[in-house]
Design a protein around this motif. Structure first.
Motif, PDB file in Angstrom:
ATOM      1  N   HIS A  58       0.784  -1.229   0.000  1.00 46.18           N
ATOM      2  CA  HIS A  58       0.000   0.000   0.000  1.00 46.18           C
ATOM      3  C   HIS A  58       0.821   1.287   0.000  1.00 46.18           C
ATOM      4  O   HIS A  58       0.246   2.370  -0.130  1.00 46.18           O
ATOM      5  N   SER A  59       2.133   1.205   0.165  1.00 55.28           N
ATOM      6  CA  SER A  59       2.960   2.413   0.181  1.00 55.28           C
ATOM      7  C   SER A  59       3.427   2.767  -1.223  1.00 55.28           C
ATOM      8  O   SER A  59       3.705   1.884  -2.046  1.00 55.28           O
ATOM      9  N   ASP A  60       3.552   4.054  -1.483  1.00 57.27           N
ATOM     10  CA  ASP A  60       4.195   4.514  -2.709  1.00 57.27           C
ATOM     11  C   ASP A  60       5.647   4.024  -2.709  1.00 57.27           C
ATOM     12  O   ASP A  60       6.309   4.035  -1.662  1.00 57.27           O
ATOM     13  N   PRO A  61       6.158   3.549  -3.847  1.00 53.52           N
ATOM     14  CA  PRO A  61       7.518   2.998  -3.875  1.00 53.52           C
ATOM     15  C   PRO A  61       8.579   3.939  -3.309  1.00 53.52           C
ATOM     16  O   PRO A  61       9.501   3.507  -2.610  1.00 53.52           O
ATOM     17  N   PRO A 100      21.520  -0.216   0.533  1.00 55.32           N
ATOM     18  CA  PRO A 100      21.015   0.161  -0.798  1.00 55.32           C
ATOM     19  C   PRO A 100      20.703  -1.043  -1.685  1.00 55.32           C
ATOM     20  O   PRO A 100      19.680  -1.069  -2.373  1.00 55.32           O
ATOM     21  N   SER A 101      21.603  -2.040  -1.674  1.00 56.30           N
ATOM     22  CA  SER A 101      21.330  -3.231  -2.485  1.00 56.30           C
ATOM     23  C   SER A 101      20.105  -3.978  -1.965  1.00 56.30           C
ATOM     24  O   SER A 101      19.311  -4.515  -2.750  1.00 56.30           O
ATOM     25  N   GLY A 102      19.939  -4.009  -0.638  1.00 56.43           N
ATOM     26  CA  GLY A 102      18.767  -4.646  -0.039  1.00 56.43           C
ATOM     27  C   GLY A 102      17.483  -3.921  -0.402  1.00 56.43           C
ATOM     28  O   GLY A 102      16.457  -4.551  -0.692  1.00 56.43           O
ATOM     29  N   VAL A 103      17.542  -2.592  -0.401  1.00 57.66           N
ATOM     30  CA  VAL A 103      16.377  -1.796  -0.797  1.00 57.66           C
ATOM     31  C   VAL A 103      15.976  -2.131  -2.229  1.00 57.66           C
ATOM     32  O   VAL A 103      14.793  -2.313  -2.534  1.00 57.66           O
ATOM     33  N   ASN A 104      16.970  -2.233  -3.105  1.00 59.97           N
ATOM     34  CA  ASN A 104      16.678  -2.550  -4.517  1.00 59.97           C
ATOM     35  C   ASN A 104      16.064  -3.940  -4.662  1.00 59.97           C
ATOM     36  O   ASN A 104      15.140  -4.145  -5.459  1.00 59.97           O
ATOM     37  N   GLN A 105      16.567  -4.898  -3.897  1.00 61.49           N
ATOM     38  CA  GLN A 105      16.002  -6.255  -3.950  1.00 61.49           C
ATOM     39  C   GLN A 105      14.544  -6.249  -3.520  1.00 61.49           C
ATOM     40  O   GLN A 105      13.689  -6.884  -4.146  1.00 61.49           O
ATOM     41  N   LEU A 124      10.988  -7.034  -5.759  1.00 57.44           N
ATOM     42  CA  LEU A 124       9.935  -7.983  -5.366  1.00 57.44           C
ATOM     43  C   LEU A 124       8.582  -7.298  -5.315  1.00 57.44           C
ATOM     44  O   LEU A 124       7.561  -7.858  -5.728  1.00 57.44           O
ATOM     45  N   VAL A 125       8.557  -6.075  -4.809  1.00 48.97           N
ATOM     46  CA  VAL A 125       7.307  -5.306  -4.754  1.00 48.97           C
ATOM     47  C   VAL A 125       6.797  -5.027  -6.156  1.00 48.97           C
ATOM     48  O   VAL A 125       5.595  -5.141  -6.443  1.00 48.97           O
TER      49      VAL A 125
END
Length: 506
Positions: free
Chosen positions: A386-389, A403-408, A412-413
């Motif tokens: 439900h959150s904006d990316p 940062p790499s974890g955020v991208n992963q 998935l989202v």
């Protein structure tokens, strides 16, 4: 359950024709009578299968041997067709189950765009796995049977074009002149043309056997998408049947996990621990709610229900819950008297002490994702759904996700794998390479976190009790199949009992 009224002989002939082949496009709906209990059992098993397909598709390489092996094991365990080389007589019942269960889930998953997208993706992945298991002869027969008139080129033509075929297919692993090549109109192979995996000549694409699946999958996806749109138009007629409407609604929100009602953990956490636990062991949805409550000293009804039931599940007692919420609310715009009059009832009701005294259970991930989306000023729901990316990215960065974890997680989202995104968040915030569980519940996240942080010893609750319905606090009966009743009232009683057994009402 009657799909259509046809003569018995016609149904028998259609069954023989439908189930003679190991794979189909599901173009012909079932025409036989089945019991309500069989209807349910087929639907539940296929839903379990599609959930497995989703989890394996993200955690493993889809074309790898481990992926195929695990998916075959699940197909076998749930009694679905998993081999194309067995005798027809041995597979008929499995193919029948595959056929009927697909159409049942069409009814359940045609209701919203999100459900349709999820269903199509999992069915396409399942179809890919099963098509690849066919022999070259079976693949060619399947194409012709479904009006995909693609033929393999002759040995003479293959020899004549051998250099072009090998050079144009260099990016496709394992391609050699021993492989069959299909001659296909180029407009039917645009994805392969775009990625330069095929040889083009005089308006035709020459496709190696290993890549013909891409053509078939595109056709299957298109057919299924159109079929779901048509099914959605028929929903008013289906929902007029009071036996089916609740069953189909439960199917799309089904949760098959453990019971997190919290009765066996009452008092196992103190109010002083909540802030610390929120930072270490709460999933992002509950961490978000806890932060909003501490900052605003108030949550709207949706947030109070989602967070309140979660706290109940991790061991907060009724007395502690009343104290916790009151302490927060009176720091805001609510005085003690107003809290007692306007909010205390809701908390007691949540614990089964008011109203119909139902023992409500914490919301599962599917419940949070698919129902009651948050509006402006709300903090409940799933942050990954439900959150904006961009806002989600900021939240993840605030909680020190790399940062790499955020991208992963964002990838998935983007693929609508919200529960898997949450599981990746768990792995990144707990410094584990690969979690050993399949996440389906916020309280499961909390328990797994506590196990990990406590070295497997500090388990906050027991998880052996089966999930129970919020609407019925009585214990579940055994999951044996029941025979359909002869009269309408008995059908309805059977459906209610089966729903309580197989589908977890949140």
């Amino acid at each position: 359950m009657q799909f259509a009224s046809r003569k018995k002989r016609l149904v028998s002939n259609l069954k023989t024709e439908l189930y003679a082949e190991p794979l189909q496009f599901y173009g012909q709906p079932p025409l036989e009578n089945i019991s309500l209990s069989e209807f349910e059992a087929f639907a539940v098993d296929r839903l379990r299968l599609l959930k497995t397909v989703e989890n394996l598709g993200v955690s493993m390489v889809k074309r790898g041997d481990p992926y195929s092996s695990k998916l075959d094991s699940e197909l076998k365990a749930l009694n679905f067709p998993y081999r194309a080389d067995v005798l027809i007589k041995e597979e008929t019942e499995k193919r029948r189950k595959d056929h009927i269960s697909h159409f049942i889930l069409r009814l359940a998953y045609c209701q919203t765009e999100d459900l349709r997208r999820w269903f199509i993706q999992q069915e396409v992945d399942l179809f890919r796995h099963r098509f690849k298991a066919l022999t070259p002869k079976q693949k060619l027969e399947f194409l012709h049977r479904n009006n995909l008139q693609y033929n393999t080129i002759s040995g003479e033509e293959k020899e004549q074009l051998k250099d072009e075929l090998l050079n144009s297919s260099h990016s496709v692993s394992g391609v050699s002149l021993e492989s069959d090549f299909y001659k296909v109109p180029f407009q039917d192979a645009l994805d392969l043309v775009r990625t330069r995996k095929v040889y083009l000549r005089e308006g035709y694409a020459y496709i190696p056997q290993s890549e013909i699946v891409a053509i078939v999958l595109n056709d299957f996806r298109t057919r299924l998408s159109k079929a779901l749109a048509l099914t959605a138009r028929s929903l008013p007629a289906v929902h007029s049947d009071e036996r089916l409407q609740p069953l189909l609604n439960h199917l799309s929100h089904s949760y098959f996990g453990q019971d997190y009602s919290g009765q066996k953990n009452v008092g196992k956490i103190s109010l002083e621990q909540i802030d610390s636990l929120a930072g270490k062991s709460f999933p992002l949805c509950m961490r978000q709610l806890h932060k909003a409550l501490r900052e605003n000293h108030h949550l709207r009804y949706g947030g109070r229900m989602q967070y309140g039931l979660f706290l109940k599940g991790i061991g907060l007692s009724l007395e502690q819950a009343l104290q916790f919420w009151k302490m927060e609310f009176i720091q805001g715009k609510v005085d003690a008297d107003k809290f007692d009059k306007a909010f205390a009832y809701n908390i007691r009701h949540m614990f089964g002490k008011e109203g119909k005294r139902a023992d409500y259970t914490p919301y599962s991930c599917m419940k949070v994702i698919l129902s009651n989306p948050p509006s402006q000023g709300d903090y409940h729901g799933c942050p990954f759904r439900h959150s904006d990316p961009e806002l989600l990215k900021q939240k993840l960065q605030f909680y020190k996700v790399s940062p790499s974890g955020v991208n992963q997680i964002l990838e998935l989202v983007k693929g609508m794998h919200y529960q898997l995104a949450c599981q990746k968040y768990f792995e990144l915030t707990h410094n584990v390479e690969d979690s050993t569980f399949s996440l389906s519940h916020p309280n499961q996240y909390f328990i797994e976190s506590q196990k990990l942080l406590g070295g497997g010893k500090d388990v906050k609750r027991e998880t052996e009790t089966p999930q129970r319905s919020q609407e019925n606090s009585a214990a579940r009966g055994p999951s044996a199949a029941r025979e359909p009743a002869a009269v309408e009232s008995q059908h309805l009683a059977e459906m209610t009992a089966n729903l309580e057994r197989d589908f977890k009402d949140f």
